[in-house]
Scaffold this motif. Structure first.
Motif, PDB file in Angstrom:
ATOM      1  N   MET A   1      41.086  50.780  48.161  1.00 14.35           N
ATOM      2  CA  MET A   1      42.165  49.931  48.662  1.00 14.35           C
ATOM      3  C   MET A   1      41.657  48.543  49.026  1.00 14.35           C
ATOM      4  O   MET A   1      42.372  47.557  48.903  1.00 14.35           O
ATOM      5  N   SER A   2      40.403  48.463  49.500  1.00 10.85           N
ATOM      6  CA  SER A   2      39.850  47.156  49.845  1.00 10.85           C
ATOM      7  C   SER A   2      39.727  46.282  48.603  1.00 10.85           C
ATOM      8  O   SER A   2      39.916  45.064  48.657  1.00 10.85           O
ATOM      9  N   MET A   3      39.406  46.898  47.442  1.00 11.81           N
ATOM     10  CA  MET A   3      39.305  46.143  46.195  1.00 11.81           C
ATOM     11  C   MET A   3      40.677  45.611  45.785  1.00 11.81           C
ATOM     12  O   MET A   3      40.811  44.453  45.365  1.00 11.81           O
ATOM     13  N   LEU A   4      41.731  46.441  45.928  1.00  5.10           N
ATOM     14  CA  LEU A   4      43.082  45.988  45.611  1.00  5.10           C
ATOM     15  C   LEU A   4      43.513  44.869  46.542  1.00  5.10           C
ATOM     16  O   LEU A   4      44.180  43.921  46.121  1.00  5.10           O
ATOM     17  N   ARG A   5      43.107  44.964  47.817  1.00  7.10           N
ATOM     18  CA  ARG A   5      43.454  43.902  48.770  1.00  7.10           C
ATOM     19  C   ARG A   5      42.820  42.589  48.344  1.00  7.10           C
ATOM     20  O   ARG A   5      43.468  41.529  48.372  1.00  7.10           O
ATOM     21  N   ASP A   6      41.559  42.636  47.918  1.00  9.06           N
ATOM     22  CA  ASP A   6      40.877  41.415  47.496  1.00  9.06           C
ATOM     23  C   ASP A   6      41.508  40.826  46.235  1.00  9.06           C
ATOM     24  O   ASP A   6      41.473  39.602  46.029  1.00  9.06           O
ATOM     25  N   LEU A   7      42.087  41.681  45.377  1.00  8.77           N
ATOM     26  CA  LEU A   7      42.717  41.199  44.165  1.00  8.77           C
ATOM     27  C   LEU A   7      44.088  40.587  44.435  1.00  8.77           C
ATOM     28  O   LEU A   7      44.496  39.630  43.777  1.00  8.77           O
ATOM     29  N   LEU A   8      44.808  41.146  45.411  1.00 11.38           N
ATOM     30  CA  LEU A   8      46.190  40.728  45.645  1.00 11.38           C
ATOM     31  C   LEU A   8      46.306  39.549  46.600  1.00 11.38           C
ATOM     32  O   LEU A   8      47.260  38.782  46.514  1.00 11.38           O
ATOM     33  N   LEU A   9      45.356  39.385  47.511  1.00 10.09           N
ATOM     34  CA  LEU A   9      45.453  38.312  48.498  1.00 10.09           C
ATOM     35  C   LEU A   9      45.503  36.913  47.882  1.00 10.09           C
ATOM     36  O   LEU A   9      46.243  36.052  48.362  1.00 10.09           O
ATOM     37  N   PRO A  10      44.726  36.617  46.812  1.00  8.72           N
ATOM     38  CA  PRO A  10      44.793  35.256  46.254  1.00  8.72           C
ATOM     39  C   PRO A  10      46.183  34.846  45.772  1.00  8.72           C
ATOM     40  O   PRO A  10      46.515  33.659  45.797  1.00  8.72           O
ATOM     41  N   PHE A  11      47.014  35.813  45.363  1.00  8.70           N
ATOM     42  CA  PHE A  11      48.347  35.463  44.888  1.00  8.70           C
ATOM     43  C   PHE A  11      49.232  34.933  46.014  1.00  8.70           C
ATOM     44  O   PHE A  11      50.163  34.171  45.761  1.00  8.70           O
ATOM     45  N   GLN A  12      48.958  35.330  47.249  1.00 12.01           N
ATOM     46  CA  GLN A  12      49.796  34.888  48.353  1.00 12.01           C
ATOM     47  C   GLN A  12      49.652  33.392  48.623  1.00 12.01           C
ATOM     48  O   GLN A  12      50.538  32.775  49.204  1.00 12.01           O
ATOM     49  N   SER A  13      48.543  32.815  48.183  1.00 11.66           N
ATOM     50  CA  SER A  13      48.335  31.380  48.406  1.00 11.66           C
ATOM     51  C   SER A  13      49.275  30.531  47.557  1.00 11.66           C
ATOM     52  O   SER A  13      49.443  29.335  47.815  1.00 11.66           O
ATOM     53  N   ALA A  14      49.895  31.125  46.534  1.00 14.99           N
ATOM     54  CA  ALA A  14      50.806  30.365  45.674  1.00 14.99           C
ATOM     55  C   ALA A  14      52.186  30.195  46.289  1.00 14.99           C
ATOM     56  O   ALA A  14      52.998  29.429  45.768  1.00 14.99           O
ATOM     57  N   ASP A  76      53.508  29.147  36.887  1.00 15.01           N
ATOM     58  CA  ASP A  76      52.453  28.229  36.450  1.00 15.01           C
ATOM     59  C   ASP A  76      51.275  28.227  37.429  1.00 15.01           C
ATOM     60  O   ASP A  76      50.155  27.866  37.049  1.00 15.01           O
ATOM     61  N   ARG A  77      51.522  28.618  38.678  1.00 15.36           N
ATOM     62  CA  ARG A  77      50.438  28.744  39.653  1.00 15.36           C
ATOM     63  C   ARG A  77      49.880  30.165  39.691  1.00 15.36           C
ATOM     64  O   ARG A  77      48.706  30.361  40.015  1.00 15.36           O
ATOM     65  N   PHE A  78      50.715  31.168  39.365  1.00 13.03           N
ATOM     66  CA  PHE A  78      50.260  32.559  39.406  1.00 13.03           C
ATOM     67  C   PHE A  78      49.278  32.886  38.282  1.00 13.03           C
ATOM     68  O   PHE A  78      48.278  33.569  38.497  1.00 13.03           O
ATOM     69  N   TRP A  79      49.581  32.401  37.063  1.00 17.16           N
ATOM     70  CA  TRP A  79      48.754  32.796  35.924  1.00 17.16           C
ATOM     71  C   TRP A  79      47.293  32.340  36.065  1.00 17.16           C
ATOM     72  O   TRP A  79      46.377  33.149  35.826  1.00 17.16           O
ATOM     73  N   PRO A  80      46.986  31.083  36.431  1.00 19.66           N
ATOM     74  CA  PRO A  80      45.568  30.721  36.603  1.00 19.66           C
ATOM     75  C   PRO A  80      44.851  31.558  37.663  1.00 19.66           C
ATOM     76  O   PRO A  80      43.651  31.825  37.543  1.00 19.66           O
ATOM     77  N   ILE A  81      45.585  31.985  38.707  1.00 13.31           N
ATOM     78  CA  ILE A  81      44.974  32.865  39.702  1.00 13.31           C
ATOM     79  C   ILE A  81      44.577  34.185  39.061  1.00 13.31           C
ATOM     80  O   ILE A  81      43.486  34.718  39.307  1.00 13.31           O
ATOM     81  N   ALA A  82      45.462  34.724  38.214  1.00 11.26           N
ATOM     82  CA  ALA A  82      45.159  35.975  37.520  1.00 11.26           C
ATOM     83  C   ALA A  82      43.985  35.799  36.557  1.00 11.26           C
ATOM     84  O   ALA A  82      43.142  36.694  36.433  1.00 11.26           O
ATOM     85  N   TRP A  83      43.915  34.652  35.884  1.00  8.41           N
ATOM     86  CA  TRP A  83      42.794  34.421  34.957  1.00  8.41           C
ATOM     87  C   TRP A  83      41.464  34.394  35.696  1.00  8.41           C
ATOM     88  O   TRP A  83      40.459  34.918  35.188  1.00  8.41           O
ATOM     89  N   ASN A  84      41.453  33.814  36.896  1.00 12.10           N
ATOM     90  CA  ASN A  84      40.207  33.744  37.664  1.00 12.10           C
ATOM     91  C   ASN A  84      39.742  35.109  38.157  1.00 12.10           C
ATOM     92  O   ASN A  84      38.551  35.284  38.469  1.00 12.10           O
ATOM     93  N   LEU A  85      40.652  36.065  38.247  1.00 11.14           N
ATOM     94  CA  LEU A  85      40.304  37.394  38.759  1.00 11.14           C
ATOM     95  C   LEU A  85      39.747  38.311  37.682  1.00 11.14           C
ATOM     96  O   LEU A  85      39.327  39.432  37.992  1.00 11.14           O
ATOM     97  N   ILE A  86      39.724  37.871  36.428  1.00 11.06           N
ATOM     98  CA  ILE A  86      39.207  38.709  35.332  1.00 11.06           C
ATOM     99  C   ILE A  86      37.690  38.588  35.291  1.00 11.06           C
ATOM    100  O   ILE A  86      37.156  37.513  35.019  1.00 11.06           O
ATOM    101  N   PRO A  87      36.957  39.676  35.555  1.00  6.47           N
ATOM    102  CA  PRO A  87      35.499  39.607  35.481  1.00  6.47           C
ATOM    103  C   PRO A  87      35.020  39.688  34.031  1.00  6.47           C
ATOM    104  O   PRO A  87      35.496  40.512  33.251  1.00  6.47           O
ATOM    105  N   SER A  88      34.127  38.810  33.660  1.00  8.08           N
ATOM    106  CA  SER A  88      33.521  38.805  32.323  1.00  8.08           C
ATOM    107  C   SER A  88      34.572  38.867  31.224  1.00  8.08           C
ATOM    108  O   SER A  88      34.704  39.870  30.510  1.00  8.08           O
TER     109      SER A  88
END
Length: 275
Positions: A1-14, A76-88
């Motif tokens: 759940m902590s990993m999901l929290r770290d993934l979802l929190l950046p979207f709230q900044s939009a 337009d702000r959500f998609w770049p956040i999602a791109w940054n969360l993709i590892p490798s």
């Protein structure tokens, strides 16, 4: 759940810092969590049931459906956040993107983006022109746990030109009728920001024969020459040999094409007996 929290929190900044913005950020994160958790399908009614039953949120049904149908989310702000969360994101040092369009069948007559679109994959018992949304999709191809996966990077609703000209309610956004864009234009508008975001790598676009022509290749090559396109040839495509390097003896510009080799169908027919 902590990993999901770290993934979802950046979207709230939009979202904005207003009360409504904070509420929408809270809902947005829990809706993504409801989609990820294998509790039920991702239909809106089932997502509402998940929020109320699984997460214990007191959500008004009407406000929830208004939020799900909102056209004011800043994608337009959500998609770049999602791109940054993709590892490798690279595969063997290459950015491999998949491009295609899909139909999402609907029943409501006032749903945004709906129209009678041709379905070239329709089965015998299905309508050839279903009432549906036509969505152009762009995704990242990447092996995950030993299997190839396609991670969404962007999408666009495609509207028929005659529906826009008629000003139908299904194409209006905030009461305004959009300017018509072809699927090629929409695809290029999604690919170029992704190529810029992952600068320094040569994107390889994998698509079917419908997108694999000069309508998509020309604007991409003009804006970003490092982009490569991989596609099947259309059966009606005609192939030509390279023009000969003979000295120019006639007036005018030199030949652009060599001898005609034949169309893909003609070549396949002639070579079929050589297998």
């Amino acid at each position: 759940m902590s990993m999901l929290r770290d993934l979802l929190l950046p979207f709230q900044s939009a979202f904005s810092d207003s009360r409504l913005g904070r509420e929408r950020a809270h809902w947005f994160s829990f809706i993504l969590l409801a989609i990820i958790v294998p509790f039920t399908s991702s239909m809106s009614s089932n997502l509402l049931r998940s929020l109320q039953t699984l997460f214990g949120l007191d959500v008004n049904a009407r406000r929830f459906y208004l939020f799900m149908a909102s056209t004011q989310l800043a994608w337009d702000r959500f998609w770049p956040i999602a791109w940054n969360l993709i590892p490798s994101p690279l595969v063997d040092g290459r950015l491999i993107l998949a491009l295609d369009d899909t139909l999402n069948d609907k029943t409501g007559k006032r749903i945004f983006g709906c129209g009678f679109f041709f379905d070239h994959t329709a089965k015998v018992n299905h309508p050839t022109y279903p009432w549906a949304q036509n969505i152009v999709m762009l995704g990242l191809l990447k092996p995950i746990k030993g299997r190839w996966a396609c991670l969404p990077l962007g999408c666009r609703f495609y509207h028929r030109q005659k529906d826009i000209a008629a000003g139908k309610i299904n194409v209006r956004r905030h009461g305004q009728v959009p300017v018509f864009q072809s699927k090629m234009t929409q695809a290029a508008a999604m690919i170029l920001p992704v190529a810029t975001h992952f600068s320094g790598h040569s994107p390889l676009i994998v698509c079917d024969s419908w997108f694999g022509n000069n309508g998509l290749w020309k604007p991409l090559n003009a804006a970003e020459p490092s982009i490569h396109l991989l596609s099947r040839l259309r059966s009606s495509t005609v192939l030509y040999a390279e023009p000969a390097d003979a000295a120019r003896t006639a007036k005018g510009r030199p030949r652009k094409y060599g001898d005609r080799c034949g169309s893909v169908t003609e070549l396949a027919t002639s070579l079929r007996g050589n297998r």
